[in-house]
Enzyme design. Structure first.
Site, mmCIF file in Angstrom:
data_model
loop_
_atom_site.group_PDB
_atom_site.id
_atom_site.type_symbol
_atom_site.label_atom_id
_atom_site.label_comp_id
_atom_site.label_asym_id
_atom_site.label_seq_id
_atom_site.Cartn_x
_atom_site.Cartn_y
_atom_site.Cartn_z
ATOM 1 N N GLY A 139 40.378 56.256 62.561
ATOM 2 C CA GLY A 139 39.131 55.551 62.808
ATOM 3 C C GLY A 139 38.507 55.049 61.521
ATOM 4 O O GLY A 139 38.015 53.931 61.437
ATOM 5 N N ARG A 161 40.181 56.520 55.340
ATOM 6 C CA ARG A 161 41.339 57.392 55.565
ATOM 7 C C ARG A 161 42.623 56.573 55.551
ATOM 8 O O ARG A 161 43.659 57.017 55.062
ATOM 9 C CB ARG A 161 41.216 58.150 56.889
ATOM 10 C CG ARG A 161 42.295 59.234 57.064
ATOM 11 C CD ARG A 161 42.207 59.913 58.416
ATOM 12 N NE ARG A 161 40.900 60.525 58.589
ATOM 13 C CZ ARG A 161 40.330 60.730 59.779
ATOM 14 N NH1 ARG A 161 40.940 60.343 60.877
ATOM 15 N NH2 ARG A 161 39.157 61.311 59.852
ATOM 16 N N ARG A 204 35.674 42.637 57.688
ATOM 17 C CA ARG A 204 34.669 43.612 58.117
ATOM 18 C C ARG A 204 34.905 45.001 57.520
ATOM 19 O O ARG A 204 34.456 46.009 58.074
ATOM 20 C CB ARG A 204 34.604 43.707 59.650
ATOM 21 C CG ARG A 204 34.126 42.437 60.336
ATOM 22 C CD ARG A 204 34.193 42.544 61.845
ATOM 23 N NE ARG A 204 33.677 41.346 62.476
ATOM 24 C CZ ARG A 204 32.467 41.238 63.026
ATOM 25 N NH1 ARG A 204 31.640 42.265 62.981
ATOM 26 N NH2 ARG A 204 32.081 40.107 63.593
ATOM 27 N N ARG A 213 47.334 56.733 66.887
ATOM 28 C CA ARG A 213 45.986 57.049 66.416
ATOM 29 C C ARG A 213 46.020 58.398 65.707
ATOM 30 O O ARG A 213 46.573 59.373 66.216
ATOM 31 C CB ARG A 213 45.006 57.076 67.587
ATOM 32 C CG ARG A 213 43.671 57.726 67.231
ATOM 33 C CD ARG A 213 42.566 57.419 68.211
ATOM 34 N NE ARG A 213 41.533 58.452 68.209
ATOM 35 C CZ ARG A 213 40.687 58.674 67.198
ATOM 36 N NH1 ARG A 213 40.761 57.956 66.096
ATOM 37 N NH2 ARG A 213 39.772 59.636 67.290
ATOM 38 N N SER A 248 39.980 62.487 64.298
ATOM 39 C CA SER A 248 39.366 63.814 64.357
ATOM 40 C C SER A 248 38.783 64.028 65.742
ATOM 41 O O SER A 248 38.536 63.076 66.481
ATOM 42 C CB SER A 248 38.280 63.953 63.283
ATOM 43 O OG SER A 248 37.305 62.952 63.451
ATOM 44 N N ASP A 266 35.494 69.971 64.146
ATOM 45 C CA ASP A 266 34.365 70.833 64.474
ATOM 46 C C ASP A 266 34.602 71.414 65.866
ATOM 47 O O ASP A 266 35.436 70.913 66.622
ATOM 48 C CB ASP A 266 33.047 70.056 64.435
ATOM 49 C CG ASP A 266 33.050 68.872 65.392
ATOM 50 O OD1 ASP A 266 32.421 68.968 66.451
ATOM 51 O OD2 ASP A 266 33.710 67.855 65.090
ATOM 52 N N ARG A 286 37.582 65.344 56.069
ATOM 53 C CA ARG A 286 38.185 64.569 57.160
ATOM 54 C C ARG A 286 38.970 63.386 56.623
ATOM 55 O O ARG A 286 39.979 62.978 57.192
ATOM 56 C CB ARG A 286 37.097 64.103 58.135
ATOM 57 C CG ARG A 286 36.461 65.236 58.922
ATOM 58 C CD ARG A 286 35.607 64.719 60.062
ATOM 59 N NE ARG A 286 34.440 63.987 59.618
ATOM 60 C CZ ARG A 286 33.274 64.557 59.299
ATOM 61 N NH1 ARG A 286 33.131 65.867 59.343
ATOM 62 N NH2 ARG A 286 32.246 63.813 58.935
#
Length: 234
Positions: free
Chosen positions: A21, A25, A44, A88, A91, A205, A219
């Site tokens: 996402g 990362r 973007r 994908r 997290s 979490d 993350r």
């Protein structure tokens, strides 16, 4: 051929794209794992990269947050750039007492509170499943790497801050492993277009266990088990 959301040219993406996402990362993963890496998209701030991993061409690109965002990027990758597989790597929050911080979830399917599938005008409810071929490879890789993993159903929610504070408990009662915000749209898009998709999640979490949350930097940079599984099966 570029799109309104992607400046890459035809052929800039590999047949398999890893999609975190967070675009940072994607950048971290590309810089630390790929050779001969080049940036192919920056529109973007949704960074996309292509390089090689152990001699195999692989692309990595951010998806953004939520089903509308990954719905756009995955559709364009599949239809405009001839991508065959999207994995994908994200997290998730655990909603299962046996799923702990830093465990890896390999999503077999995704439930949702979204209306994403209304566009297909189906006479019922669509069960969004991952590619078994990719899932089997991921499980075998996780076993070989001795990674603590879980396979099962997850929740893809449209809402991060939910007015109904009891909603996760009701999904928990159905045995779901964790909650995130993208996979249902990815699986639907892949199914509709005859492509393959898989989701690998690292638990950041827990909504059911008293465990410390991971930080944003953790993350971004430390969920390496999930990242390496995805690279190995790409």
């Amino acid at each position: 051929m570029s799109t309104p959301h992607n400046e890459a040219k035809k052929g800039d993406f590999a047949k398999t794209v890893l999609m975190p996402g967070d675009p940072l990362r994607a950048k971290y993963l590309a810089e630390h794992y790929l050779e001969n890496v080049r940036q192919v998209n920056g529109v973007r701030g949704m960074l996309g990269f292509t390089g090689t991993y152990k001699g195999k061409e692989v692309s990595i690109m951010g998806s953004g947050m939520g089903m509308p965002s990954i719905g756009i990027y995955s559709y364009e990758l599949y239809t405009e750039y001839d991508v065959e597989n999207i994995i994908r790597i994200g997290s998730a929050g655990s909603i299962h007492k046996d799923v702990h911080i830093r465990d890896v979830i390999i999503a077999q399917g995704a439930s949702t509170d979204s209306n994403f599938a209304h566009q297909y005008e189906l006479p019922g409810t669509f069960s969004a499943l991952s590619s078994y071929e990719l899932l089997e490879k991921a499980v075998n890789c996780a076993k070989a790497k001795n990674v603590h993993y879980h396979v099962g159903n997850i929740l893809s929610s449209d809402l991060f801050y939910h007015a109904d504070v009891e909603t996760n408990k009701r999904w928990q009662n159905m045995g779901l492993l964790g909650v995130e915000m993208e996979s249902y749209a990815l699986f639907c898009t892949a199914a509709y277009l005859g492509k393959k998709a898989l989701t690998l999640l690292t638990v950041s979490d827990s909504l059911v266990n008293d465990e410390p949350d991971t930080t944003a930097e953790e993350r971004e940079k430390t969920f390496t088990d999930m990242m390496e599984i995805a690279l190995e099966i790409a």
